[in-house]
Scaffold this motif. Structure first.
Motif, short mmCIF file in Angstrom:
data_model
loop_
_atom_site.label_atom_id
_atom_site.label_comp_id
_atom_site.label_asym_id
_atom_site.label_seq_id
_atom_site.Cartn_x
_atom_site.Cartn_y
_atom_site.Cartn_z
N LYS A 128 0.82 -1.22 0.00
CA LYS A 128 0.00 0.00 0.00
C LYS A 128 0.86 1.27 0.00
O LYS A 128 0.54 2.23 -0.73
N SER A 129 1.93 1.31 0.78
CA SER A 129 2.79 2.50 0.79
C SER A 129 3.54 2.64 -0.52
O SER A 129 3.75 3.76 -1.00
N ARG A 186 3.55 5.90 -2.92
CA ARG A 186 4.79 6.54 -3.33
C ARG A 186 4.90 6.60 -4.86
O ARG A 186 5.48 7.56 -5.40
N GLN A 231 4.19 10.48 7.62
CA GLN A 231 3.92 10.03 8.98
C GLN A 231 4.70 10.84 10.00
O GLN A 231 4.21 11.14 11.09
N ASP A 240 0.19 9.35 4.36
CA ASP A 240 0.89 8.10 4.67
C ASP A 240 0.92 7.90 6.18
O ASP A 240 1.74 8.50 6.88
N GLU A 241 0.00 7.08 6.69
CA GLU A 241 -0.12 6.81 8.13
C GLU A 241 -0.04 8.12 8.91
O GLU A 241 0.78 8.28 9.82
N VAL A 278 -3.17 5.93 3.47
CA VAL A 278 -2.61 4.59 3.68
C VAL A 278 -2.62 4.30 5.17
O VAL A 278 -2.16 5.14 5.96
#
Length: 421
Positions: A101-102, A106, A141, A217-218, A249
């Motif tokens: 997923k990351s 990206r 994050q 992202d988180e 994500v």
């Protein structure tokens, strides 16, 4: 799986894609149902679906991954993945660590380049476009705030890099401070802010350039549980007000179920199911999805029959269960699993009216008290261990069912899902 619980919420209808009008946030619609559902689902998603709308005159998605593959040495992180993300929606990529997923996020940001396939943004292939030229922005994050700059300076940084006029920069910074509820904090440095305030600064900086797509992202991983839950609602309100496409994500099921309009569940570089939170939770397409999203009891058995009136499953102990008709890849005589969420069970000390259908008897072997609900582990007569949850509408001292009590579990046919794989 651990116990995951959140309330049921609703969001106001969105304007049609491409329209300029933004609907205000209906705060009264965002309230808890007060039931014992273990995962957050929006109230409108829990309702029966409306008749199919007329075809969209412009079905082109905001983001399209077209047979995208990304490899790292001998590891395939994303494998021939295709996925559409609609304009103006809050979309979540959910899955365990290492599912890809990351990497997918990206690649959309331009920090990774696919080995094969296309990534389309508003119909244009952006794979050749460098990250700084893409109309997307990413909130990391770690937040990655500049410690030597003020809040206003952090928000203005990207705008200055684009050499926008000073007056426009000041206007946008003021707009972002107001939008992120940071008025009066523009002169502070990051170390003078709370965790939640730093998170909002990072969000304001990412939104200042007015991206077509905001990538998250988180973004809430560094916050404590209570602040994380509060910030989830703030993100939803902000996205509603802006109408910008958000892609988040996360590996946190509650977070994805709370904030997202739709979720793509990923595993081993593939999308295994896409749908609204209620579709993912109530209608999983596989045993893996059913087990990954929340708690579930899987009763293994044989498919006796399936038709418009429902499916009949017989387990190894000879018990028969009735479930609503559904789509699954199994023929009569094939091995299937009946998936029943813990909150779908009715727990009582007396047999149901018809104990021969969807009825189970056993004994309570453990109880988990969680305040708003209690989790009962029940050992069935054949030795199978199942889990049921019950809302605590009375004081704990007045609990009717205790350890070692003989109990009956029952469930409605529409509460069960037949899974063929």
């Amino acid at each position: 799986m651990g116990d995951s619980r959140a309330g049921v919420i609703a969001r106001p209808a969105r304007p049609q894609a491409g329209g300029g009008e933004k609907f205000p946030v209906d705060r009264h619609a965002r309230r808890l149902y007060g039931d014992h559902d273990q995962l957050s689902r929006r109230r409108d998603r829990a309702m029966p679906p409306d008749p199919a709308p007329p075809p969209d005159p412009d079905p082109r998605p905001m983001v399209r991954f077209d047979a995208v593959t990304r490899r790292f040495a001998d590891v395939t992180a994303v494998d021939r993945l295709s996925l559409d993300i609609r304009e103006g929606e809050f979309f979540a990529l959910l899955g365990p660590s290492g599912c890809g997923k990351s990497t997918l996020l990206r690649m959309l940001a331009g920090f990774e380049r696919p080995d094969a396939g296309r990534i389309l943004l508003a119909g244009e292939d952006i794979v050749p476009v460098p990250p700084y030229r893409r109309p997307v922005n990413m909130m990391f994050q770690s937040y990655a705030l500049f410690p030597h700059l003020t809040v206003a300076g952090n928000i203005a940084f990207g705008l200055k890099q684009e050499r926008l006029p000073k007056a426009e920069i000041e206007t946008r910074v003021a707009e972002m401070l107001r939008l992120a509820r940071l008025e009066g904090l523009g002169g502070r440095k990051p170390h003078q802010l709370s965790g939640g305030q730093r998170q909002r600064v990072a969000l304001a900086r990412a939104l200042a350039k007015h991206p077509k797509v905001l990538l998250l992202d988180e973004p809430l991983a560094a916050l404590d549980k209570k602040l994380r839950e509060e910030t989830q609602f703030e993100l939803m309100e902000l996205q509603d007000r802006l109408g910008t496409t958000f892609v988040i994500v996360t590996h946190d099921q509650e977070e994805a179920m709370t904030v997202a309009d739709r979720i793509a569940v990923m595993n081993q570089g593939h999308v295994v199911q896409v749908g609204t939170p209620s579709e993912i939770y109530e209608q999983p397409r596989s045993r893996w999805v059913a087990g990954f999203i929340g708690d579930v009891n899987l009763i293994e058995g044989e498919l006796v029959s399936a038709g418009p009136d429902g499916a009949v499953v017989q387990d190894r102990a000879g018990r028969r269960f009735l479930a609503e008709a559904a789509s699954f890849s199994a023929a009569p005589g094939g091995t299937v699993a009946l998936a029943v969420r813990p909150e779908k069970f009715r727990v009582s000390t007396t047999p149901p009216a018809d104990a021969t259908v969807n009825g189970l008897s056993g004994r309570v072997v453990d109880i988990g008290y969680l305040g708003d609900l209690s989790i009962y582990k029940v050992r069935l007569d054949d030795g199978t261990l199942v889990k049921a949850s019950v809302t605590n509408i009375r004081r704990h001292a007045a609990r009717e069912i205790d350890w070692e009590d003989a109990v009956w579990l029952s469930f409605a046919p529409e509460a069960a899902v037949v899974l063929g794989e």
